[in-house]
Structure formats: C-alpha cells, structure tokens
Design a protein around this motif. Structure first.
Motif, PDB file in Angstrom:
ATOM      1  N   TRP A 140       0.857  -1.340   0.087  1.00 29.00           N
ATOM      2  CA  TRP A 140      -0.170  -0.050  -0.137  1.00 29.00           C
ATOM      3  C   TRP A 140       0.823   1.182  -0.053  1.00 29.00           C
ATOM      4  N   LEU A 141       1.831   1.278   0.703  1.00 35.23           N
ATOM      5  CA  LEU A 141       2.785   2.166   0.765  1.00 35.23           C
ATOM      6  C   LEU A 141       3.329   2.895  -0.579  1.00 35.23           C
ATOM      7  N   LYS A 142       3.856   1.461  -1.312  1.00 36.62           N
ATOM      8  CA  LYS A 142       4.415   1.492  -2.661  1.00 36.62           C
ATOM      9  C   LYS A 142       3.433   2.217  -3.366  1.00 36.62           C
ATOM     10  N   ALA A 143       2.319   1.778  -3.612  1.00 35.31           N
ATOM     11  CA  ALA A 143       1.289   2.143  -4.317  1.00 35.31           C
ATOM     12  C   ALA A 143       0.819   3.887  -3.880  1.00 35.31           C
ATOM     13  N   SER A 144       1.087   4.122  -2.839  1.00 34.70           N
ATOM     14  CA  SER A 144       0.569   5.628  -2.237  1.00 34.70           C
ATOM     15  C   SER A 144       1.786   6.326  -2.701  1.00 34.70           C
ATOM     16  N   GLY A 145       2.707   6.106  -3.349  1.00 35.08           N
ATOM     17  CA  GLY A 145       3.769   6.719  -3.773  1.00 35.08           C
ATOM     18  C   GLY A 145       5.072   6.896  -2.883  1.00 35.08           C
ATOM     19  N   ARG A 146       5.150   5.996  -1.959  1.00 38.57           N
ATOM     20  CA  ARG A 146       6.177   6.003  -1.078  1.00 38.57           C
ATOM     21  C   ARG A 146       7.585   5.530  -1.651  1.00 38.57           C
ATOM     22  N   SER A 147       8.563   6.060  -1.239  1.00 34.05           N
ATOM     23  CA  SER A 147      10.100   5.425  -1.722  1.00 34.05           C
ATOM     24  C   SER A 147      10.336   4.064  -0.733  1.00 34.05           C
TER      25      SER A 147
END
Length: 382
Positions: free
Chosen positions: A89-96
C-alpha cells in the motif's frame, strides 16, 4: 519492590474504578456542570487500578485515562503478514523504499523483497481469520490502507460539549435487549443466537441521532476521518455497570467509537486501554472487547460509527461558506450540517436536531428490521 511500593502509595484509594469520590462535609452534595468537568479532568490524570475479567481470567493493571495507545500483542507471523500488505500500500501511495522502511521499521532490503511478492500469494497466518485477510486484500486492491493502525484521541468531546451526553444517550436512544452472536471463523458469517446478553444496544441507519450535542460530535468524526461510506450507520451499546461486557471479536469494516460515562477498560489487540468520558477510538479489523469490571457501579455508553472505507466518496457535511442558509430558520451565519436525504439541504444545530427527531419518528416502523440488519453486520459475541 521499593518502586512498586511507591507506585501503590501514589494510588489514592478513592481513585479506583467502582469507588466514587464521596463529598466531604465541606463539599456540596451536588456539583454543577463546571465542577463536575474539573473533577473529571483531575481524575483523568490519576493512575487507576483496574481489575477486569475476561474468558475466565482475572487481570489487574494500573492505567490512566491519559495513556497513549499501547503496542499491540501480535505474533511474528501476523506482524509479517500485516507489514507485507502495508508495504504494498505504501508503494502504491507513492512512498519510496526508504520511506516505507522507515514507516514500517523494517530494513530497506526487506521492503525490496516484499515488493517482489504478489500480495494474494502471501501465506495467511492461522491467527488472521480468512474473512479478515480477504477483506484487507480487497482494501489494498481498492487503494485503501490495509490493517489500519488505530487512533486514540483523548477528550475528543470535552468541557461543556461533553456534559450530559451520557445521560442524554441513556435516556433518549431506543435501547433494546442485546443478544449473543457468533461469527464463523472461516467465512465471517454472523449467527444470531437469540440468547439475551447482559447489555443493551440500539442502531441508527445514518449518523444522526436527534441528540444535538452528539450529532455535532459525530459530524466532526465523519469530517476529520473521511467517513465516506453513504451507508455508514451507528450501533450503540449501553453497559449499565461493570457486570456488562462484550466478548473479543473482529469486524471486517472500520469503527469509530465515542465513549461516554464511566471509565471502562477496552482491550484492543490484546492490550488494555482505559477509555474515559468523551474519548474517541478509531480502528479497523483489530480484535477487541469490553471485559467485565465488577467494581464499576456506573454506566457507560459507546456510540460506534461502522463504515466501509472503500464505500463511496466523501460528501462534505459541514459548510461554512458565505451565503449558506439554514433550510429550517434561514440563518445565514450559523455553521450548517448537510443532510444526505431531504435533497441535501443544510440545517443549523437547532434545526438539525428537530429535523433528525422528525425523521426518526417517521422511520419508527422500520426500526425492527433495521436493528436485525445491524446485528447481522456488526458486533458478535463468542
């Protein structure tokens, strides 16, 4: 031992759950609202010895109504499963990768390996019910944060806004005898047993009760936490004393619980929290319960918003724009609340309370069916 003795000496024998602070000869027999509020704030800051019983076990802990959320009790396998889904989810939210690693308190290499996995192929630990795992995967696919961390806001409703809300809820809500419910561990299906529980409950098909002060608080929750589901509803529980309880269970939706009345222990993911008057606890699929506390003599009401965070787009319900007019009295200066029904017209606080009361009266004939529906979709007891 010396430290334990000092801690025990700090605990006033009068500041224990179930033991009231008796007025001395210098104190009035009745306290006005302001004095009650000050006394409640003083007691909130004191450590309290809490004794509670759950599943045949007696627990004794020292808690405060100013404590932060404790660290959840989870097995390593459950924590791993939750973190993998949250990493995606963090990846899909644009987090590095570095940002995700920092937020999850994991190594960057661990995050890299997670991002190479297919979420649906990650083995489900036995401690995570299948219906919860499937729901969290559905959340992930829908772009909603899976395994949402809980949020605790102390005194979300405070001061004059909190005065009298327990009494108002206890007197005005359409309470009915709660019954025991069971949920199938595999499917999540709820079975209503028809066996009387030791508490009472009530439900509302929307986030309006007709209790003006409570409805203002509910509107704040809806706005601040982005409760976007148009089918969000209320299921409330009344615990008249410490002998009333609700067993550990999990929901496949989100909950925002306002607590009014006597302090009670709320167990979330195996850890006790002492909820006080006006506190707000928001959480997702975490396992939770309200255990028995025989020493508590006073009542507590929980007002719970149940909603599916993937259910629709948020329609702002509080408006303060210049030119907004109350549909009831024509006031152009008051903060307005918008009704999802009634053509979306907006009302000031006083007119909202009248409108809500009239609407509830019109729907009285449907209450039985609605309560049964709420039971099927909501809390269960094992």
């Amino acid at each position: 031992q010396q430290q334990q003795q000092q801690q025990q000496e700090q605990l006033s024998p009068k500041v224990r759950l179930g033991v009231g602070v008796k007025p001395s000869s210098a104190q009035p027999a009745e306290l006005d609202g302001g004095c009650r509020s000050v006394l409640r704030d003083i007691l909130r800051e004191r450590p309290v010895r809490c004794v509670y019983n759950e599943r045949g076990e007696r627990h004794e802990v020292v808690l405060s109504m100013e404590d932060a959320l404790p660290v959840a009790q989870r097995s390593d396998a459950v924590q791993e499963f939750q973190d993998i889904l949250r990493a995606h989810w963090l990846k899909a939210s644009g987090r590095s990768k570095e940002e995700a690693a920092s937020e999850l308190r994991r190594a960057a290499g661990w995050v890299t390996r997670c991002w190479q996995m297919v979420p649906e192929a990650v083995p489900r630990p036995h401690d995570v019910p299948p219906y919860i795992a499937e729901y969290e995967l559905t959340m992930l696919r829908g772009g909603v944060e899976p395994f949402r961390p809980p949020t605790l806001i102390r005194r979300f409703v405070s001061g004059a806004d909190a005065e009298g809300l327990y009494e108002a809820c206890a007197q005005a809500m359409p309470w009915r005898q709660a019954v025991f419910r069971k949920r199938n561990y595999e499917t999540g299906e709820v079975t209503v047993t028809g066996i009387a529980s030791n508490r009472q409950d009530s439900s509302y098909r929307s986030l309006a009760t007709g209790i003006a002060g409570l409805d203002v608080a509910l509107a704040r929750v809806r706005t601040e936490f982005g409760v976007a589901d148009p089918k969000a509803y209320l299921l409330n529980n009344w615990y008249p004393d410490g002998n009333t309880s609700i067993a550990p269970h999990s929901h496949d939706f989100w909950s925002a619980i306002l607590s009014f009345g006597a302090p009670r222990v709320f167990v979330l993911d195996g850890q006790p929290i002492l909820l006080g008057h006006g506190d707000l606890l928001v959480f997702g699929t975490q396992r939770h319960s309200v255990p028995k506390m025989p020493q508590v003599k006073d009542g507590r009401v929980s007002v719970a918003i149940f909603w599916y965070p993937e259910g629709g787009a948020l329609q702002p319900d509080l408006q303060g724009a210049i030119g907004s007019v109350c549909a009831g009295c024509g006031d152009e200066t008051a903060l307005l609340q918008q009704a999802q029904e009634d053509g979306g017209r907006s009302y000031c606080e006083a007119c909202w309370a009248r409108w809500s009361s009239d609407r509830l009266a019109e729907e009285e004939e449907d209450d039985d069916d609605m309560l049964n529906l709420a039971v099927q979709l909501s809390l269960m007891e094992q």
